[in-house]
Design a protein around this motif. Sequence first.
Motif, short mmCIF file in Angstrom:
data_model
loop_
_atom_site.label_atom_id
_atom_site.label_comp_id
_atom_site.label_asym_id
_atom_site.label_seq_id
_atom_site.Cartn_x
_atom_site.Cartn_y
_atom_site.Cartn_z
N LEU A 6 51.36 -12.66 -34.67
CA LEU A 6 51.44 -13.57 -35.81
C LEU A 6 52.11 -12.90 -37.01
CD1 LEU A 6 48.14 -15.67 -35.90
CD2 LEU A 6 50.31 -16.14 -34.77
N ARG A 7 51.88 -11.60 -37.13
CA ARG A 7 52.55 -10.86 -38.21
C ARG A 7 54.07 -10.87 -37.98
NH1 ARG A 7 53.24 -5.34 -39.01
NH2 ARG A 7 52.06 -4.89 -37.14
N LEU A 46 39.54 -6.19 -26.96
CA LEU A 46 39.86 -6.15 -28.39
C LEU A 46 41.34 -5.87 -28.61
CD1 LEU A 46 39.09 -6.29 -31.30
CD2 LEU A 46 38.14 -3.99 -31.16
N TYR A 47 41.96 -5.07 -27.75
CA TYR A 47 43.39 -4.77 -27.93
C TYR A 47 44.24 -6.02 -27.75
CZ TYR A 47 41.78 0.03 -27.57
OH TYR A 47 41.11 1.22 -27.78
N ARG A 48 43.82 -6.93 -26.87
CA ARG A 48 44.58 -8.18 -26.72
C ARG A 48 44.52 -9.00 -28.00
NH1 ARG A 48 42.57 -10.51 -20.89
NH2 ARG A 48 42.17 -8.49 -19.91
N GLU A 49 43.36 -8.98 -28.64
CA GLU A 49 43.24 -9.74 -29.88
C GLU A 49 44.00 -9.05 -31.02
OE1 GLU A 49 39.96 -12.77 -31.66
OE2 GLU A 49 39.46 -11.38 -30.06
N GLN A 50 44.01 -7.73 -31.03
CA GLN A 50 44.82 -7.03 -32.03
C GLN A 50 46.30 -7.34 -31.83
OE1 GLN A 50 42.94 -2.82 -31.74
NE2 GLN A 50 43.54 -3.06 -33.89
N ASP A 51 46.73 -7.48 -30.59
CA ASP A 51 48.13 -7.82 -30.32
C ASP A 51 48.43 -9.26 -30.74
OD1 ASP A 51 48.73 -5.33 -29.42
OD2 ASP A 51 48.81 -5.85 -27.29
N ALA A 52 47.46 -10.16 -30.61
CA ALA A 52 47.66 -11.52 -31.11
C ALA A 52 47.87 -11.50 -32.62
CB ALA A 52 46.46 -12.40 -30.75
N ALA A 77 65.85 -9.91 -32.18
CA ALA A 77 64.42 -10.15 -32.32
C ALA A 77 63.77 -9.08 -33.19
CB ALA A 77 63.75 -10.18 -30.94
N LEU A 78 62.58 -9.40 -33.70
CA LEU A 78 61.75 -8.41 -34.36
C LEU A 78 60.72 -7.88 -33.37
CD1 LEU A 78 61.10 -10.10 -37.83
CD2 LEU A 78 62.95 -8.54 -37.16
N GLU A 79 60.38 -6.61 -33.48
CA GLU A 79 59.49 -5.98 -32.50
C GLU A 79 58.43 -5.13 -33.21
OE1 GLU A 79 62.59 -5.29 -28.76
OE2 GLU A 79 62.05 -3.60 -30.07
N THR A 80 57.35 -4.92 -32.50
CA THR A 80 56.32 -3.97 -32.93
C THR A 80 55.59 -3.49 -31.68
OG1 THR A 80 54.63 -3.61 -34.65
CG2 THR A 80 54.37 -5.54 -33.26
N PRO A 81 55.07 -2.27 -31.66
CA PRO A 81 54.41 -1.77 -30.45
C PRO A 81 53.17 -2.58 -30.09
CG PRO A 81 54.96 0.04 -31.93
CD PRO A 81 55.20 -1.23 -32.69
N ASP A 141 37.88 -10.50 -39.28
CA ASP A 141 36.80 -11.17 -38.55
C ASP A 141 37.34 -12.01 -37.40
OD1 ASP A 141 34.74 -10.10 -40.01
OD2 ASP A 141 34.61 -11.77 -41.41
N GLU A 142 38.52 -12.62 -37.58
CA GLU A 142 39.12 -13.40 -36.51
C GLU A 142 39.67 -12.52 -35.40
OE1 GLU A 142 41.10 -17.42 -38.10
OE2 GLU A 142 41.85 -15.63 -39.13
N ALA A 143 40.19 -11.36 -35.78
CA ALA A 143 40.91 -10.52 -34.82
C ALA A 143 40.01 -9.53 -34.09
CB ALA A 143 42.03 -9.76 -35.55
N VAL A 144 38.74 -9.85 -33.95
CA VAL A 144 37.84 -9.08 -33.10
C VAL A 144 37.20 -10.03 -32.11
CG1 VAL A 144 37.35 -7.25 -34.76
CG2 VAL A 144 35.93 -9.30 -34.74
#
Length: 451
Positions: A381-382, A371-377, A427-431, A267-270
Amino acid sequence: MGRTLGRVVAGVVGLVLLVLVALLVSWVWPPSAAQQRALAALQAPHDLPGSNAYVTLATLEMQAPLVHRQAQVDEHTRRFQAWYDDSYAPGFIRGDAESEAGVPPPLPVDGAARTPTADPALCGFRDAATCLERVRRAPEAVAAALATRATLLSRMDELAAHGHYRSPLVQAPPGPWPVLGPLAVPLGAHALAHVQGDSARALAGLCRDAGSGRMLMAHGDNLLATMMGIAMLRANAELFAAVLAELPADAPLPSGCATAFAPLSADEAVVCNGMRGEFAMQQRFALLMDRKIEAGPRSGRLLYNGRKTLARQAEALAWPCLPAARQAVAEDRRVPLPSLPAAAWWQPQCLTNAIGCILSEIAGPAYTGYLYREQDAAAQLRLLQAVLWMRGQALQDAEAVSAHLRELPAGLRSAHRPITLSADGTALETPAYARQGQVLRMPLPLAASSP
């Protein structure tokens, strides 16, 4: 001759009747099932937690007690509503809202219609990852720049106490937004505190401001607040990780950090609340357009229909509010873009709403990246949570880091964009989803990234 003329007249009458029937059918054509779902999602009642941050943000640098600032905001709200009722709405309907003779809206609450220029000595949201380097190069310049923003810095505790952001002003295109760019100023203060040896204060401030960004992102009533909240949350998370990377693994973390940097819920990430704010503005615009059409030639009523236009716009705006998008966010899948039917003038929904169909066709693509910017946020955090989890492990080298990545807790794993160790092992990375082909990064503690 008479029979031929009769056939022609009958044909013309039949064509006119056919056109009239088509126009009538178009006029009463109901919203599609998808549009009805979209309208319901955007207009659904929803509660916003806590108190409203609007007064704090609208008076961020006003040197006055809260009671005086509240009175200023109330007066500005009254004057803006009066201006809108007396000037903008009638002017729009008459067609002269943009004329030089038009009355300008009231100045912002602080009395200055200005956008403060960013001080080059301070860090911005986009360079938070290198903020420590910038401050170390010129700590005196940073301190001098911060001295001029003391009021703003003192307001950040007040901002952190609020639970949502909702503007009291009428939702309309000319509505003045609070200037939110200065929310990046505290980054320089936190970085300077760490550089000067007060890392505990730096961490506490970063966690506090990340929480404020999270509040704006998840509980703002317009897209500007949502996007600013995302930028604020991500920047404070990046600087937090940079500071943490330079501290011993057993350095204590302030209590507020666990909440500020907790994984985002679906709900937060949309961007649903932000889209609801956009739709509220579209509703106001559609109401004005309907009044403008009513005040003009009758033929204009065949070119625009506010009800149909809003139904089409809702379909373009509501996709983050629908269950399919929430499910994709919960699974960390890149949310598929909505497939909206193309507008054609001969379609029933457009035959008596050509202007509305054109407007919705133009506006729809502009919303696809939010929405993709919020998914990246959420992904960032992950990454930060993975870094925090790594602090409690024995990380002698890159091989040990990779081994622990395979043992990450279930809540930090993603089948669609797993966390990996960067090529340089630091560093840790993710796409990333917003900018495909790029990666999101969080630095590891120096002890873990050393060879």
